[in-house]
Design a protein around this motif. Sequence first.
Motif, PDB file in Angstrom:
ATOM      1  N   ALA A   1      26.937  14.746  23.758  1.00  0.00           N
ATOM      2  CA  ALA A   1      27.189  14.940  22.972  1.00  0.00           C
ATOM      3  C   ALA A   1      25.843  13.576  22.058  1.00  0.00           C
ATOM      4  CB  ALA A   1      28.072  14.258  22.599  1.00  0.00           C
ATOM      5  N   GLY A   2      24.054  14.237  23.397  1.00  0.00           N
ATOM      6  CA  GLY A   2      23.221  13.412  22.404  1.00  0.00           C
ATOM      7  C   GLY A   2      23.326  12.217  21.988  1.00  0.00           C
ATOM      8  N   MET A   3      23.705  11.660  23.269  1.00  0.00           N
ATOM      9  CA  MET A   3      24.459  10.228  22.617  1.00  0.00           C
ATOM     10  C   MET A   3      23.429   9.123  23.671  1.00  0.00           C
ATOM     11  SD  MET A   3      27.847   8.039  24.090  1.00  0.00           S
ATOM     12  CE  MET A   3      29.181   9.056  23.137  1.00  0.00           C
ATOM     13  N   THR A   4      23.339   8.647  22.247  1.00  0.00           N
ATOM     14  CA  THR A   4      21.852   6.919  23.176  1.00  0.00           C
ATOM     15  C   THR A   4      22.492   6.242  23.430  1.00  0.00           C
ATOM     16  OG1 THR A   4      21.495   7.968  20.513  1.00  0.00           O
ATOM     17  CG2 THR A   4      20.313   5.561  21.841  1.00  0.00           C
TER      18      THR A   4
ATOM     19  N   THR B   1      32.047  16.736  23.981  1.00  0.00           N
ATOM     20  CA  THR B   1      31.354  17.428  23.571  1.00  0.00           C
ATOM     21  C   THR B   1      31.193  17.237  21.480  1.00  0.00           C
ATOM     22  OG1 THR B   1      28.758  17.615  22.986  1.00  0.00           O
ATOM     23  CG2 THR B   1      30.371  20.059  23.277  1.00  0.00           C
ATOM     24  N   ASN B   2      30.022  16.934  21.197  1.00  0.00           N
ATOM     25  CA  ASN B   2      30.878  17.355  19.812  1.00  0.00           C
ATOM     26  C   ASN B   2      29.289  18.192  18.963  1.00  0.00           C
ATOM     27  OD1 ASN B   2      29.624  14.974  16.264  1.00  0.00           O
ATOM     28  ND2 ASN B   2      32.064  16.435  16.607  1.00  0.00           N
ATOM     29  N   ALA B   3      30.140  19.466  18.547  1.00  0.00           N
ATOM     30  CA  ALA B   3      28.812  20.705  18.159  1.00  0.00           C
ATOM     31  C   ALA B   3      28.613  20.599  16.786  1.00  0.00           C
ATOM     32  CB  ALA B   3      30.046  21.766  18.917  1.00  0.00           C
ATOM     33  N   GLU B   4      28.110  19.316  16.701  1.00  0.00           N
ATOM     34  CA  GLU B   4      27.394  19.726  15.575  1.00  0.00           C
ATOM     35  C   GLU B   4      26.120  19.392  15.384  1.00  0.00           C
ATOM     36  OE1 GLU B   4      29.596  17.340  11.832  1.00  0.00           O
ATOM     37  OE2 GLU B   4      30.915  18.322  12.586  1.00  0.00           O
ATOM     38  N   PHE B   5      24.944  19.133  15.867  1.00  0.00           N
ATOM     39  CA  PHE B   5      24.029  18.684  16.157  1.00  0.00           C
ATOM     40  C   PHE B   5      23.540  19.600  16.996  1.00  0.00           C
ATOM     41  CE2 PHE B   5      22.049  14.616  18.551  1.00  0.00           C
ATOM     42  CZ  PHE B   5      22.005  13.744  17.561  1.00  0.00           C
ATOM     43  N   ALA B   6      22.851  19.808  16.234  1.00  0.00           N
ATOM     44  CA  ALA B   6      22.004  21.342  16.590  1.00  0.00           C
ATOM     45  C   ALA B   6      20.711  20.724  16.838  1.00  0.00           C
ATOM     46  CB  ALA B   6      21.833  22.692  15.357  1.00  0.00           C
TER      47      ALA B   6
ATOM     48  N   ASP C   1      26.309  -1.670  23.781  1.00  0.00           N
ATOM     49  CA  ASP C   1      27.782  -1.427  22.607  1.00  0.00           C
ATOM     50  C   ASP C   1      28.553  -1.023  24.358  1.00  0.00           C
ATOM     51  OD1 ASP C   1      28.916  -2.966  21.624  1.00  0.00           O
ATOM     52  OD2 ASP C   1      29.221  -1.272  20.497  1.00  0.00           O
ATOM     53  N   ARG C   2      27.886   0.488  24.229  1.00  0.00           N
ATOM     54  CA  ARG C   2      28.740   1.605  25.338  1.00  0.00           C
ATOM     55  C   ARG C   2      28.707   1.765  26.056  1.00  0.00           C
ATOM     56  NH1 ARG C   2      25.257   6.364  21.235  1.00  0.00           N
ATOM     57  NH2 ARG C   2      26.632   5.891  19.438  1.00  0.00           N
ATOM     58  N   LYS C   3      27.354   0.406  26.973  1.00  0.00           N
ATOM     59  CA  LYS C   3      27.447   0.581  27.992  1.00  0.00           C
ATOM     60  C   LYS C   3      28.510  -0.705  28.601  1.00  0.00           C
ATOM     61  CE  LYS C   3      22.611  -0.192  29.226  1.00  0.00           C
ATOM     62  NZ  LYS C   3      21.974  -0.889  29.379  1.00  0.00           N
TER      63      LYS C   3
ATOM     64  N   SER D   1      35.595  15.191  18.074  1.00  0.00           N
ATOM     65  CA  SER D   1      34.304  14.494  17.082  1.00  0.00           C
ATOM     66  C   SER D   1      34.332  13.493  17.500  1.00  0.00           C
ATOM     67  CB  SER D   1      36.339  13.903  15.770  1.00  0.00           C
ATOM     68  OG  SER D   1      36.241  12.723  16.184  1.00  0.00           O
ATOM     69  N   PHE D   2      33.214  12.705  17.542  1.00  0.00           N
ATOM     70  CA  PHE D   2      32.314  12.058  17.841  1.00  0.00           C
ATOM     71  C   PHE D   2      32.737  10.748  18.218  1.00  0.00           C
ATOM     72  CE2 PHE D   2      27.896   9.425  18.815  1.00  0.00           C
ATOM     73  CZ  PHE D   2      27.316   9.601  19.292  1.00  0.00           C
ATOM     74  N   ASP D   3      33.295   9.958  16.744  1.00  0.00           N
ATOM     75  CA  ASP D   3      33.575   8.549  17.350  1.00  0.00           C
ATOM     76  C   ASP D   3      35.427   8.842  18.372  1.00  0.00           C
ATOM     77  OD1 ASP D   3      35.904   9.800  16.013  1.00  0.00           O
ATOM     78  OD2 ASP D   3      35.404   8.055  14.116  1.00  0.00           O
TER      79      ASP D   3
ATOM     80  N   LEU E   1      28.626   7.898  10.141  1.00  0.00           N
ATOM     81  CA  LEU E   1      29.730   7.098  11.234  1.00  0.00           C
ATOM     82  C   LEU E   1      29.772   6.544  12.651  1.00  0.00           C
ATOM     83  CD1 LEU E   1      32.501   5.352  10.565  1.00  0.00           C
ATOM     84  CD2 LEU E   1      33.920   7.257  11.037  1.00  0.00           C
ATOM     85  N   GLY E   2      29.038   5.602  12.736  1.00  0.00           N
ATOM     86  CA  GLY E   2      29.541   5.579  14.363  1.00  0.00           C
ATOM     87  C   GLY E   2      27.975   5.972  14.799  1.00  0.00           C
ATOM     88  N   TYR E   3      27.376   6.715  14.340  1.00  0.00           N
ATOM     89  CA  TYR E   3      25.916   7.696  15.097  1.00  0.00           C
ATOM     90  C   TYR E   3      24.930   6.325  15.105  1.00  0.00           C
ATOM     91  CZ  TYR E   3      27.043  12.434  14.668  1.00  0.00           C
ATOM     92  OH  TYR E   3      26.912  13.107  14.933  1.00  0.00           O
TER      93      TYR E   3
HETATM   94  N1  ARG Z   1      22.587   9.862  18.916  1.00  0.00           N
HETATM   95  C1  ARG Z   1      23.725   9.350  18.015  1.00  0.00           C
HETATM   96  C2  ARG Z   1      24.685   8.836  18.618  1.00  0.00           C
HETATM   97  O1  ARG Z   1      24.265   8.126  20.001  1.00  0.00           O
HETATM   98  C3  ARG Z   1      23.949  10.264  17.870  1.00  0.00           C
HETATM   99  C4  ARG Z   1      24.636  11.454  18.570  1.00  0.00           C
HETATM  100  C5  ARG Z   1      25.536  12.604  17.949  1.00  0.00           C
HETATM  101  N2  ARG Z   1      25.858  13.344  18.571  1.00  0.00           N
HETATM  102  C6  ARG Z   1      26.773  14.766  18.760  1.00  0.00           C
HETATM  103  N3  ARG Z   1      26.937  15.521  18.882  1.00  0.00           N
HETATM  104  N4  ARG Z   1      27.078  14.903  17.073  1.00  0.00           N
HETATM  105  O2  ARG Z   1      25.219   8.317  18.544  1.00  0.00           O
END
Ligand code: ARG
Length: 241
Positions: free
Chosen positions: A89-92, A31-36, A96-98, A71-73, A138-140
């Motif tokens: 990680a709240g990842m959309t 995960t990337n723990a800066e996404f409260a 592209d990611r697929k 880090s998220f990226d 970056l990358g979100y």
């Molecule tokens: N939803 C956005 C994405 O997927 C941002 C996710 C950021 N998550 C995080 N844990 N930092 O690009």
Amino acid sequence: MTKINGLLTKIVCVAIFSITLFAKDTLYVGTNAEFAPFEYLEYNKIVGFDIELIKEIGNIIDKDIKVKNISFDGLLPALEAKKIDIIIAGMTITEDRKKFVDFSDAYFSAKQVIILKKDVNNINSLNDLVDKKTGVILGYTGDLIVSKIKGINKEQYNSTSGGIIALLSGKIDAFVLDSAPSKNYIKKNKNLKIVELDIAEENYAIAIRKNQDNLVFQINLALKKLKSNGVYDKLLEKYFK
Ligand code: ARG
């Protein structure tokens, strides 16, 4: 003597067998723990909606959950390199990611919003950002959306807190970020506000390395169970009400 030795060997074998039989497998979760409120640090511990959700899933699919903060990226490369088994990680979900990972069923829907200083009144849509200095991470997905609009002066930051500080200090005019974490920042900074956008919703899901259909299946089944037994709703209540 040989009898005792034989017995000892038997006992040792049975012990090893039962340990391997009953020891839970560990699922390493990136995960990337800066996404409260999805994932953030509290006294150096990684906590949040996603973290509780994945632990509940772990209980159902009988895996020990160990969370790593990356880090998220760096998340997708870590998954590819097998340093982690899954990502929450709240990842959309994006096309592209697929190409690189499989996604579970969606567990949350979100939108991008614009964060502004309260006294700014001339920005009401993405198009109003043309010629304005706009911060993104970056990358979100916010970065991707802003990049599609010609004429936006984009500033990339590595962390949400970095973007918020830049906005507060006037280095940028606007900051584009996912709705739920934005609302969290607004609560803490009374001189910031949010502009909701008329754009498509995004869906957050758990990312899994390709060719792990069984794991995807188990995670989806667990998600369904948590949605029907009330646990998912309790988590929503705890983190979003
Ligand atoms: N939803 C956005 C994405 O997927 C941002 C996710 C950021 N998550 C995080 N844990 N930092 O690009």
